[in-house]
Write a protein that holds these residues in place. Structure first.
Motif, short mmCIF file in Angstrom:
data_model
loop_
_atom_site.label_atom_id
_atom_site.label_comp_id
_atom_site.label_asym_id
_atom_site.label_seq_id
_atom_site.Cartn_x
_atom_site.Cartn_y
_atom_site.Cartn_z
N VAL A 116 0.81 -1.23 0.00
CA VAL A 116 0.00 0.00 0.00
C VAL A 116 0.84 1.28 0.00
CG1 VAL A 116 -1.94 -1.14 1.15
CG2 VAL A 116 -0.19 0.00 2.52
N ALA A 117 2.11 1.19 0.38
CA ALA A 117 2.93 2.39 0.50
C ALA A 117 3.35 2.92 -0.87
CB ALA A 117 4.17 2.09 1.34
N LYS A 118 3.68 4.20 -0.90
CA LYS A 118 4.24 4.78 -2.12
C LYS A 118 5.59 4.17 -2.40
CE LYS A 118 5.55 9.28 -4.09
NZ LYS A 118 5.65 10.74 -3.80
N ARG A 119 6.46 4.14 -1.40
CA ARG A 119 7.74 3.45 -1.47
C ARG A 119 8.00 2.79 -0.13
NH1 ARG A 119 11.88 7.98 -3.52
NH2 ARG A 119 10.69 9.12 -1.91
N ALA A 120 8.61 1.61 -0.16
CA ALA A 120 8.86 0.86 1.07
C ALA A 120 10.33 0.45 1.13
CB ALA A 120 7.98 -0.37 1.16
N LEU A 121 10.94 0.68 2.29
CA LEU A 121 12.32 0.30 2.55
C LEU A 121 12.37 -0.47 3.85
CD1 LEU A 121 15.45 0.51 2.13
CD2 LEU A 121 15.33 2.67 3.42
N GLY A 122 13.15 -1.55 3.88
CA GLY A 122 13.34 -2.30 5.10
C GLY A 122 14.81 -2.39 5.44
N SER A 123 15.12 -2.35 6.74
CA SER A 123 16.51 -2.52 7.14
C SER A 123 16.56 -3.35 8.42
CB SER A 123 17.20 -1.16 7.35
OG SER A 123 16.53 -0.37 8.32
N ASP A 124 17.69 -4.03 8.62
CA ASP A 124 17.89 -4.87 9.78
C ASP A 124 19.40 -5.10 9.92
OD1 ASP A 124 15.81 -6.82 11.46
OD2 ASP A 124 17.86 -7.56 11.45
N VAL A 125 19.83 -5.42 11.14
CA VAL A 125 21.26 -5.67 11.35
C VAL A 125 21.65 -7.08 10.94
CG1 VAL A 125 21.51 -3.99 13.21
CG2 VAL A 125 20.82 -6.33 13.75
N ASP A 126 20.69 -7.97 10.78
CA ASP A 126 20.95 -9.39 10.55
C ASP A 126 20.87 -9.71 9.06
OD1 ASP A 126 20.99 -12.15 10.41
OD2 ASP A 126 19.67 -12.45 12.13
N PRO A 127 21.99 -10.07 8.42
CA PRO A 127 21.96 -10.35 6.98
C PRO A 127 21.13 -11.58 6.64
CG PRO A 127 24.10 -10.93 7.92
CD PRO A 127 23.36 -10.19 8.98
N VAL A 128 21.04 -12.54 7.55
CA VAL A 128 20.23 -13.73 7.29
C VAL A 128 18.75 -13.36 7.21
CG1 VAL A 128 19.48 -15.96 8.24
CG2 VAL A 128 21.90 -15.32 8.31
N ARG A 129 18.30 -12.56 8.15
CA ARG A 129 16.89 -12.15 8.12
C ARG A 129 16.60 -11.29 6.88
NH1 ARG A 129 14.47 -11.24 14.19
NH2 ARG A 129 15.43 -13.06 15.16
N LEU A 130 17.54 -10.47 6.48
CA LEU A 130 17.34 -9.69 5.26
C LEU A 130 17.22 -10.59 4.04
CD1 LEU A 130 19.86 -6.75 5.87
CD2 LEU A 130 17.36 -6.59 5.82
N ALA A 131 18.02 -11.64 3.97
CA ALA A 131 17.92 -12.59 2.87
C ALA A 131 16.56 -13.28 2.88
CB ALA A 131 19.05 -13.62 2.94
N MET A 132 16.07 -13.61 4.06
CA MET A 132 14.74 -14.20 4.18
C MET A 132 13.66 -13.21 3.77
SD MET A 132 15.00 -16.42 7.72
CE MET A 132 15.89 -17.99 7.75
N ALA A 133 13.82 -11.94 4.16
CA ALA A 133 12.85 -10.91 3.78
C ALA A 133 12.80 -10.76 2.27
CB ALA A 133 13.22 -9.59 4.43
N ARG A 134 13.95 -10.82 1.62
CA ARG A 134 13.99 -10.71 0.16
C ARG A 134 13.19 -11.85 -0.47
NH1 ARG A 134 18.87 -10.13 -0.09
NH2 ARG A 134 18.93 -7.86 -0.34
N HIS A 135 13.42 -13.06 0.03
CA HIS A 135 12.67 -14.21 -0.47
C HIS A 135 11.17 -14.04 -0.22
CE1 HIS A 135 11.40 -18.41 -1.04
NE2 HIS A 135 10.71 -18.24 0.09
N ASN A 136 10.79 -13.61 0.97
CA ASN A 136 9.39 -13.48 1.32
C ASN A 136 8.69 -12.42 0.49
OD1 ASN A 136 9.90 -15.47 3.19
ND2 ASN A 136 10.06 -14.06 4.93
N GLY A 137 9.41 -11.35 0.16
CA GLY A 137 8.84 -10.32 -0.71
C GLY A 137 8.57 -10.86 -2.11
N VAL A 138 9.51 -11.60 -2.65
CA VAL A 138 9.32 -12.21 -3.97
C VAL A 138 8.14 -13.17 -3.92
CG1 VAL A 138 10.34 -13.74 -5.69
CG2 VAL A 138 11.72 -11.93 -4.65
N SER A 139 8.09 -13.99 -2.86
CA SER A 139 6.99 -14.95 -2.72
C SER A 139 5.64 -14.25 -2.67
CB SER A 139 7.20 -15.78 -1.46
OG SER A 139 6.10 -16.62 -1.21
N ALA A 140 5.58 -13.08 -2.00
CA ALA A 140 4.32 -12.34 -1.85
C ALA A 140 4.01 -11.47 -3.07
CB ALA A 140 4.37 -11.47 -0.61
N GLY A 141 4.96 -11.35 -4.00
CA GLY A 141 4.73 -10.56 -5.20
C GLY A 141 4.78 -9.06 -4.98
#
Length: 387
Positions: A116-141
């Motif tokens: 719903v956002a105009k632009r969305a950015l996510g950040s975290d200190v954990d590279p593993v969780r960021l890699a999971m977030a990338r996968h989950n975003g692709v999965s959710a389209g």
């Protein structure tokens, strides 16, 4: 705490071989831990067996909570993640805005924000969780930017800042003081001066510790209070809000901008126990005024009236009177009650111990509401109905 995933694990789980292994393991019942571990090792090999097994088990735990059936999680991330319906509600208030989720973890909130956002950015200190977030975003389209960064070191210059501070330490113990959150609540606020904020917290938080918040929102899902959210800088004109969500898609909100004038009257035909979000937000009177109800006692959250609100489980009063165990036992016997629900507010009574002492043995079902009006203990024998 669960298994500690590596970037290599995430890369494997996202590969064709990893997806095939996950599908094969997911088809197993997984009811015998020792045998399951041995079987998974035979299927996927020693190196990736733990990651595959943990992912399958976490996906099963996520059913009913999160919408992503093929997402990747850590155990801690899944435990802290908002239910998708709750995250979607919060994101709806950010529609059309630039939003930076500074504690994005595996992206459960970020996915809903990105819808719903105009632009969305996510950040975290954990590279593993960021890699999971990338996968989950692709999965959710959905698409969003990602950055590895400490929440207290801003990497964006504008937009709404969203945060969900961790409320458990490295040993899994719950942190009760906002200074012990990760990141600390005050530090988070100081890191983004002048920026609109949306900070998810536990529903039991003492809101007095957040004087910077313009609005406190309590959110429940299917009758269970799930979280509070502290808002700053979005100009709603509201200081307290209760949002009640249901899995069937229905929802409603009450705020302190609504009237709270109530009549002083004797108990009506029904008793209504307001949703926990309404109670925790201090909006019992506002909810009552909206629906033509009034309080049994100004210090007790039970409401009464002659017509309950639609869609709630309310209690039709069959009989009422001063509370004593002897008198209540006689009333229950007269109504042939054997199955008994006991609700209590304002009295120091253990419902389980009371039920054992009452020994109901009839064939009918009833609900007993025990409370006080003024200083007098009162018992209401009721029939619960969904109206």
């Amino acid at each position: 705490m669960g298994y500690s995933f590596t970037l290599g694990d995430v890369a494997h789980l996202r590969s064709g071989a990893g997806e095939a292994a996950l599908a094969e393991v997911a088809a197993r019942p997984l009811t015998d831990h020792i045998a399951d571990v041995a079987a998974v090792r035979r299927v996927v090999g020693e190196e990736r067996a733990a990651a595959v097994l943990e992912t399958v088990l976490l996906r099963r735990k996520a059913v009913g909570k999160l919408s992503g059936v093929d997402w990747l999680f850590t155990s801690d991330a899944l435990q802290q993640a908002s239910a998708s319906l709750v995250a979607r509600h919060r994101a709806s208030r950010l529609a059309g805005l630039d939003v930076h989720d500074v504690t994005c973890s595996v992206g459960a909130d970020l996915v809903e924000i990105a819808r719903v956002a105009k632009r969305a950015l996510g950040s975290d200190v954990d590279p593993v969780r960021l890699a999971m977030a990338r996968h989950n975003g692709v999965s959710a389209g959905v698409s969003f930017g990602l950055a590895q960064a400490d929440a207290l070191r801003p990497v964006s210059r504008s937009g709404v800042v969203v945060a969900d501070p961790a409320r458990r330490d490295s040993a899994g113990r719950r942190a009760w003081k906002p200074a012990d959150f990760t990141p600390p609540l005050d530090g988070l606020v100081e890191a983004y001066p002048g920026r609109p904020l949306s900070v998810k917290c536990a529903p039991g938080l003492d809101f007095a510790i957040a004087p910077w918040a313009d609005e406190v929102e309590l959110v429940s899902l299917d009758g269970q209070v799930r979280e509070s959210c502290l808002w700053r800088g979005l100009g709603t004109g509201v200081t307290r809000r209760a949002s009640v969500l249901r899995s069937d898609g229905t929802q409603w909100t009450v705020t302190d901008a609504e009237p709270d004038d109530l009549p002083a009257r004797a108990p009506g035909e029904w008793i209504v126990d307001p949703d926990g979000a309404v109670v925790r937000a201090g909006l019992v009177r506002h909810y009552a005024a909206r629906h033509g109800l009034w309080q049994l006692d100004e210090r007790i959250a039970y409401l009464t009236g002659d017509t309950p609100p639609p869609g709630v489980r309310a209690f039709r009063v069959l009989e009422q009177g001063p509370y004593s165990e002897k008198a209540l036992k006689a009333v229950l016997k007269r109504h042939d009650v054997g199955r008994l629900e006991i609700l209590i507010r304002g009295l120091d009574v253990d419902p389980d111990a009371l039920r054992r002492r009452l020994k109901p043995r009839g064939s009918a079902e009833a609900s007993v509401v025990l409370t006080r009006i003024g200083r007098a203990p009162v018992a209401f024998v009721c029939r619960a109905e969904r109206v």
